[in-house]
Scaffold this active site. Structure first.
Site, PDB file in Angstrom:
ATOM      1  N   SER A   1       0.807  -1.223   0.000  1.00  0.00           N
ATOM      2  CA  SER A   1       0.000   0.000   0.000  1.00  0.00           C
ATOM      3  C   SER A   1       0.842   1.275   0.000  1.00  0.00           C
ATOM      4  O   SER A   1       0.318   2.369  -0.078  1.00  0.00           O
ATOM      5  CB  SER A   1      -0.938   0.011   1.208  1.00  0.00           C
ATOM      6  OG  SER A   1      -0.211   0.262   2.388  1.00  0.00           O
TER       7      SER A   1
ATOM      8  N   LYS B   1       1.636   4.328   7.129  1.00  0.00           N
ATOM      9  CA  LYS B   1       0.801   5.168   6.250  1.00  0.00           C
ATOM     10  C   LYS B   1       1.361   6.595   6.265  1.00  0.00           C
ATOM     11  O   LYS B   1       2.184   6.928   7.107  1.00  0.00           O
ATOM     12  CB  LYS B   1      -0.646   5.231   6.780  1.00  0.00           C
ATOM     13  CG  LYS B   1      -1.403   3.914   6.775  1.00  0.00           C
ATOM     14  CD  LYS B   1      -1.872   3.525   5.398  1.00  0.00           C
ATOM     15  CE  LYS B   1      -2.410   2.094   5.433  1.00  0.00           C
ATOM     16  NZ  LYS B   1      -2.404   1.397   4.193  1.00  0.00           N
TER      17      LYS B   1
END
Lengths: 424, 144
Positions: B62, B99
């Site tokens: 991701s 993230k």
């Protein structure tokens, strides 16, 4: 003025840094060979899982209680402990490492004059450790080591302190009340055996001991108990137990085996590995030893009990693994084939700094000349412990006596192959 | 053949050239010697706070557009205060997750850096636990 800092449920807290899912989960850490509980989280203690409980007793209930049990991850704890002490040393020019998860810090006179400044220091230490390495700690600040420990205990047990208790900043009436309420066994260094004798003298609370006549205490017990009594009055009387370089008086390498050793050859290998580990530790602390004791023992409950040991005077102070291995093997003639040995170990005593005891050239060992211990240490650090070893200690373990650690978490800070994983 | 070799054959290959810190016995000493302070130490260059820095390994895809591939190692410095735009390790459902942190007036976002992965909206800033700020990615360019 001294600050005492320790990590709450240290082993569990170190584990939680890398596995946040364990936060608030009752968690215990087990001793060597997954034998018994050596650390329990607050939640686990609330379920009645106390330190010292054997794991085989708890195992059937663990799942029902929702308890997570972990093997001791010594590499991880060692590295986190190193970080803990290194960060503490930023707060003081004088750090006294007391144990893997505890230390005393000297508070500078400027801060020690002002209770608010001391509270701010305690908060800063607590918050910094939480932020930098993710572990919760408590801080106790007082005039003496004994009172700093007592303040730390209060910081832990009384929620209003929120982990930081500055003894001189508390109300005198409160302190008196607390010390009258707590049994004398809550004092640092007063064992339960001593407590019985103190109670017999009419000293049952901490306040009683603080008020007792020091001379009478020294006569009835010894100077150590007298010092404790003085420290409770705020008179610094206990000095650092160990100097700050990490030098120790003795070094012990010993384990219980996960399966009994029954042959002399098996024992030879165990002793070889311990000798090497001892040599490595000596080299790291820049020390040499003069005396080596090798010992082994069956279980106390075995039918044929045997506890052989030898004391070997080394030809000259040394950290040479070849010499230490040779000396350790002097135990072998006393080992009976067929005996069921549950434990073995080495104790090195009469330690001294390596640099001051340069033996005469006559007594230098050939292997020392070639710095074989440093080489082994270097290779093992780089390539792992099992790659290279000396003689019998270098054989790859198939042996059953290697420590059993069935619930071992990754050694996330010391082994490249075991780094913590982050989901991306 | 047992011909005598003039040099040891097992000499390890060194990728880093090191100047000798010892004076040369004859001839002129190397002028470079006075300027030699040791090789570049990556730890010194990349790590501000050694006690607060941890190495972790990314697992998943991701964050590829931020230069973090599956299996890359990350340096995570817990002493850094997280700011808008930092790549952070956050604790999500008890798991360490990497993230990009995006803080705006009306919301906090943990952004993925890949079109195939959704962003995560953080409802309460106070509930967000940031484990550390990623400072470097050791991105493997040549797979074994």
């Amino acid at each position: 003025m001294l600050a005492h800092v320790d990590v709450n449920s240290a082993y569990v807290s170190f584990e939680r840094v890398f596995n946040p899912a364990l936060e608030a989960v009752p968690t215990v850490v087990l001793s060597n060979n997954d034998g018994m509980v050596v650390a329990a989280s607050r939640e686990a203690k609330a379920l009645g899982l106390d330190l010292g409980r054997p794991w085989f007793e708890l195992r059937p209930h663990a799942q029902r209680l929702g308890v997570t049990a972990l093997s001791s991850n010594y590499e991880l704890y060692g590295d986190m402990s190193r970080r803990f002490h290194a960060i503490l040393s930023r707060f003081t020019p004088e750090l006294e490492v007391y144990s893997i998860d505890e230390a005393f810090l000297r508070v500078s006179p400027r801060i020690a004059r002002d209770p608010d400044a001391m509270t701010a220091l305690g908060r800063d230490i607590k918050d910094t450790l939480r932020r930098l390495i993710g572990v919760p700690v408590c801080v106790g600040i007082a005039e003496t080591r004994t009172l700093a420990k007592l303040a730390n205990r209060s910081a832990k047990k009384i929620a209003a302190f929120d982990g930081v208790c500055v003894w001189p900043a508390t109300r005198p009436e409160w302190r008196q009340q607390l010390m009258s309420r707590l049994p004398v066994s809550e004092v640092w260094g007063i064992a339960s055996r001593l407590e019985r004798r103190l109670v017999a003298m009419g000293i049952s609370s901490i306040a009683d001991l603080a008020a007792a006549d020091p001379v009478r205490i020294r006569k009835a017990f010894n100077v150590v108990v007298m010092r404790t009594a003085l420290e409770l009055r705020g008179v610094p009387s206990i000095v650092a137990e160990e100097d700050r370089t990490g030098h120790k008086e003795q070094l012990i390498v010993s384990r219980s085996f996960s399966e009994k050793i029954t042959t002399r050859d098996g024992m030879r290998q165990a002793l070889s590995i311990y000798a090497q580990q001892a040599a490595t530790r000596l080299v790291r602390h820049r020390q040499v030893a003069k005396l080596l004791t090798a010992f082994a023992g069956t279980s106390h409950y075995a039918e044929q009990r045997s506890f052989p040991s030898v004391l070997v005077k080394l030809p000259a102070p040394t950290a040479d693994p070849v010499e230490l291995t040779r000396a350790a093997h002097r135990l072998l003639p006393l080992i009976e084939d067929g005996g069921r040995y549950a434990r073995a170990g080495l104790m090195l005593t009469d330690l001294r700094p390596a640099e001051v005891s340069q033996p005469l050239d006559l007594f230098r060992f050939a292997h020392e000349e070639s710095r074989i211990a440093e080489l082994i240490d270097k290779v093992q650090r780089k390539e792992g412990r099992d790659l290279l070893g000396l003689g019998y200690g270098g054989m790859r373990p198939g042996p059953s006596w290697q420590m059993k650690r069935e619930m071992l978490t990754p050694r996330a800070t010391t082994h490249w192959d075991e780094l913590a994983t982050v989901r991306a | 053949m047992l011909a005598l070799s003039p040099r040891p054959v097992d000499e390890p290959t060194m990728l880093m050239l090191q100047a000798s810190p010892v004076a040369v016995a004859c001839g002129f000493p190397s002028p470079a010697q006075d300027y030699y302070d040791g090789p570049i130490d990556l730890t010194e260059m990349l790590v501000d706070d050694q006690e607060a820095t941890f190495i972790v390994r990314a697992s998943g895809h991701s964050m590829t557009e931020a230069g973090i591939s599956d299996g890359d190692e990350l340096l995570v410095d817990r002493s850094k205060r997280p700011r808008d735009g930092d790549v952070v390790v956050a604790v999500l459902d008890g798991q360490l997750t990497i993230k990009r942190l995006q803080i705006s007036a009306d919301r906090v976002l943990l952004k993925s850096e890949s079109s195939e992965h959704p962003d995560i909206v953080v409802p309460e800033l106070s509930e967000l636990v940031i484990w550390g700020v990623a400072t470097f990615s050791i991105h493997h360019l040549r797979r074994p």
